[in-house]
Scaffold this active site. Structure first.
Site, PDB file in Angstrom:
ATOM      1  N   SER A   1       0.863  -1.169   0.000  1.00  0.00           N
ATOM      2  CA  SER A   1       0.000   0.000   0.000  1.00  0.00           C
ATOM      3  C   SER A   1       0.905   1.225   0.000  1.00  0.00           C
ATOM      4  CB  SER A   1      -0.906  -0.006   1.236  1.00  0.00           C
ATOM      5  OG  SER A   1      -1.699   1.170   1.279  1.00  0.00           O
ATOM      6  N   ARG A   2       0.311   2.384  -0.143  1.00  0.00           N
ATOM      7  CA  ARG A   2       1.114   3.606  -0.058  1.00  0.00           C
ATOM      8  C   ARG A   2       1.515   3.890   1.386  1.00  0.00           C
ATOM      9  NH1 ARG A   2       1.371   6.409  -4.834  1.00  0.00           N
ATOM     10  NH2 ARG A   2      -0.338   6.193  -6.332  1.00  0.00           N
TER      11      ARG A   2
ATOM     12  N   LYS B   1     -10.399  -3.868 -13.659  1.00  0.00           N
ATOM     13  CA  LYS B   1     -11.117  -3.111 -14.665  1.00  0.00           C
ATOM     14  C   LYS B   1     -11.660  -1.817 -14.040  1.00  0.00           C
ATOM     15  CE  LYS B   1     -14.827  -4.185 -12.498  1.00  0.00           C
ATOM     16  NZ  LYS B   1     -14.612  -3.272 -11.372  1.00  0.00           N
TER      17      LYS B   1
ATOM     18  N   ARG C   1     -14.724   9.733  -4.705  1.00  0.00           N
ATOM     19  CA  ARG C   1     -13.977   9.382  -5.921  1.00  0.00           C
ATOM     20  C   ARG C   1     -14.896   9.245  -7.130  1.00  0.00           C
ATOM     21  NH1 ARG C   1     -14.352   4.431  -8.016  1.00  0.00           N
ATOM     22  NH2 ARG C   1     -15.299   2.776  -6.779  1.00  0.00           N
TER      23      ARG C   1
ATOM     24  N   ASP D   1     -16.848   2.869 -13.816  1.00  0.00           N
ATOM     25  CA  ASP D   1     -17.048   1.958 -12.692  1.00  0.00           C
ATOM     26  C   ASP D   1     -18.030   0.847 -13.024  1.00  0.00           C
ATOM     27  OD1 ASP D   1     -16.924   2.079  -9.297  1.00  0.00           O
ATOM     28  OD2 ASP D   1     -15.479   3.248 -10.444  1.00  0.00           O
TER      29      ASP D   1
ATOM     30  N   HIS E   1      -4.205   2.783 -12.385  1.00  0.00           N
ATOM     31  CA  HIS E   1      -3.936   1.492 -13.021  1.00  0.00           C
ATOM     32  C   HIS E   1      -2.708   1.536 -13.926  1.00  0.00           C
ATOM     33  CE1 HIS E   1      -8.240  -0.361 -12.560  1.00  0.00           C
ATOM     34  NE2 HIS E   1      -7.614  -0.167 -11.415  1.00  0.00           N
TER      35      HIS E   1
END
Length: 334
Positions: free
Chosen positions: A38-39, A99, A167, A180, A81
């Site tokens: 993760s970040r 996706k 988001r 989405d 992505h």
């Protein structure tokens, strides 16, 4: 490579958790989850503890540098992505990327070119294509069970309360219903008919400029059409139907990961097709994981079930829809 495929999970959100749970359930197929990144190190450690993963990294770079990883699963928001998948490919890792593949067709083409340059496996995580019932549908269509396809109808939507900072309302993050949710109806139609020759669309946009409710009409020179819709402001039934000159196939619910279909043909009773109950507690993402591992162990650089050219074609259609409805992302201008 042995019969084991060692996975690294890049990101720790809800989709990463769902996929990892399914992946851990198919150890018999050779799956081993060795690391997560993760970040932030705290998020990675919490995820690792939850799923019993040995290594937790606080940066993507550390994950892709791990020599014990064969495949990186990219589960970031789709705005990241391209960056995440490219990082893994440059490090010599095979990639399964969630996706929609990327924000636009240009980014998708860059990833495909990078994978092909390095001879690495790359696949969009379009789990629908790997679903046993969907695979059975394609067999029925191929074998002429409903004749020549004339229309496809599919929708995917839910009503949510998303503030301006969410988001799904943020153009920089690829917000809106289309990427989405709309990616599923578009991918469904193109699985059957390929890339459309004509694209029409209309939408309700948010003040930020992302689509809240979108309708699409795709056309092919064969005369086939697809009527598709997606929404984040309305609870659509999330069903699909494929009508041909000799019959119809219906997906009464959840067409993007169905458990059954119903085949209608004149003069016959409706025929229900199922694959039996799947493993209890799994989401259905295990099918795409198994396909990735089969492909990688076979030395293939792409899956015949989710071919890269097909993913590129879907991204071009999504770009065309956004062009018609006036949705642009900052990444489009790069």
């Amino acid at each position: 490579m042995s019969g084991t495929v060692r996975w690294g999970v890049l990101a720790t959100g809800g989709i990463a958790a769902t996929f990892t749970a399914d992946l851990l359930a198919v150890k018999d197929a050779g799956a081993e989850v060795v690391a997560v990144a993760s970040r932030t190190e705290g998020s990675a450690k919490a995820f690792a503890e939850r799923f019993g993963i040995e290594r937790a990294y606080g940066s993507w770079a550390e994950l892709v540098a791990d020599d014990d990883i064969d495949v990186v699963y990219v589960a970031t928001p789709h705005s990241a992505h391209r960056e995440a998948a490219a990082l893994a490919l440059e490090a010599g890792k095979h990639v399964l990327c969630e996706k929609p593949f990327t924000l636009n067709a240009r980014e998708a083409q860059e990833l495909v070119a990078l994978a092909r340059k390095h001879g690495l496996f790359l696949m969009e995580a379009m789990w629908t294509y790997c679903n046993p019932v969907i695979r059975r549908m394609t067999e029925l269509v191929r074998d002429g069970a409903i004749g020549e396809i004339r229309t496809v109808q599919a929708d995917f939507g839910f009503a949510g309360t998303f503030g301006a900072g969410h988001r799904l309302r943020d153009p920089a993050l690829g917000g809106g219903a289309l990427l989405d949710l709309g990616v599923y109806p578009v991918s469904f139609a193109q699985l059957l008919l390929g890339e459309p020759d004509r694209v029409q669309a209309d939408a309700l946009l948010s003040p930020e400029g992302v689509d809240l409710n979108t309708g699409m009409l795709l056309g092919w020179d064969s005369g086939a059409t697809a009527l598709l819709s997606c929404s984040i402001v309305g609870d659509l039934p999330t069903i699909a139907s494929v009508t041909g000159t000799a019959g119809r196939i219906d997906f009464p619910q959840g067409f993007f990961h169905p458990e059954r279909l119903v085949l209608h043909r004149p003069g016959r009773e409706p025929e229900e097709v199922t694959t039996g109950p799947g493993p209890q507690g799994l989401s259905g993402m295990q099918y795409e994981a198994v396909e990735v591992m089969r492909s990688v162990l076979a030395g293939e650089t792409e899956s015949p079930l989710v071919p890269l050219d097909g993913s590129l074609a879907v991204m071009r259609t999504l770009d065309a829809v956004r062009d018609r409805i006036g949705v642009r992302y900052p990444a489009d201008g790069r």
